[in-house]
Design a protein around this motif. Structure first.
Motif, short mmCIF file in Angstrom:
data_model
loop_
_atom_site.label_atom_id
_atom_site.label_comp_id
_atom_site.label_asym_id
_atom_site.label_seq_id
_atom_site.Cartn_x
_atom_site.Cartn_y
_atom_site.Cartn_z
N PHE A 1 0.84 -1.19 0.00
CA PHE A 1 0.00 0.00 0.00
C PHE A 1 0.88 1.26 0.00
O PHE A 1 1.76 1.40 0.86
N TYR B 1 -1.52 9.26 1.14
CA TYR B 1 -2.68 8.48 0.73
C TYR B 1 -3.43 7.97 1.95
O TYR B 1 -2.84 7.34 2.83
N TRP C 1 -6.21 5.38 2.98
CA TRP C 1 -6.80 4.18 2.41
C TRP C 1 -8.12 3.82 3.07
O TRP C 1 -8.26 3.85 4.29
N GLY D 1 -7.22 4.32 -2.33
CA GLY D 1 -6.33 5.28 -1.70
C GLY D 1 -6.65 6.67 -2.17
O GLY D 1 -6.64 6.96 -3.37
#
Length: 200
Positions: free
Chosen positions: A21, A41, A43, A48
């Motif tokens: 991620f 980002y 999530w 994201g």
């Protein structure tokens, strides 16, 4: 926590966790005015959502500026110098003071008043002498809640460290060249002196 860089260049890279991620993207386009944008980002499931976390405006003739947390802060205001001391200090959101230390090949972060390692940068390893790995940051769970501060300050101090290492390398090369020149001069002088003696 290990944060893995998609490239060896800390100024232009995605930073992901070990699950893949992406947490941050660092972008520094080539332009007359050097600006680094750090995108974070958030999530939600597999989605994201990007948002600008911080910006560094780099300057040579005046002080570099951070735009972070709704404020505009000078580089020395964000990361303070101390007399007779290498590295830079900053105050985290927990009101505690932290220090980034510069080594010849990497930088690492600790509490200002102890040597407990909290963050360490590892450069990319091609696997010649050790196991290969991409560039990454090792981050202690203690400072994960202030990860934005860690990433923003890291980008700046690693750039400073590389500049210092470059200057030191240039200085060493210049000293080596000067030493070789002196040795050559001494050799020529000895040869001339020897020729003079044999001519007598």
């Amino acid at each position: 926590m290990r944060l893995i860089f998609s490239t060896p260049n800390h100024m232009n890279t995605d930073i992901s966790d070990e699950r893949g991620f992406i947490h941050y993207t660092i972008s520094t386009p080539s332009a007359p005015k050097k600006v680094t944008t750090i995108t974070k980002y958030r999530w939600s499931g597999s989605n994201g959502v990007p948002e600008t976390m911080g910006v560094i405006e780099w300057h040579r003739l005046k002080e570099t500026v951070f735009r972070f947390d709704g404020k505009v802060i000078s580089a020395d205001g964000m990361l303070a110098k101390r007399a007779w001391n290498t590295g830079r200090y900053f105050v985290g959101p927990d009101r505690q003071s932290y220090k980034w230390k510069f080594e010849s090949t990497h930088c690492w972060m600790k509490p200002a008043e102890s040597d407990t390692e909290l963050v360490r940068f590892h450069r990319k390893n091609l696997g010649i002498l050790k196991e290969s790995h991409p560039a990454y940051l090792d981050v202690s769970p203690k400072v994960v809640p202030m990860l934005d501060h860690v990433i923003l300050t890291f980008v700046y101090v690693e750039s400073l460290r590389q500049e210092q290492a470059g200057r030191q390398s240039n200085s060493n090369n210049a000293n080596f060249t000067n030493m070789n020149n002196m040795n050559n001069i001494n050799t020529i002088t000895m040869m001339n002196n020897g020729a003079g003696v044999s001519g007598m």
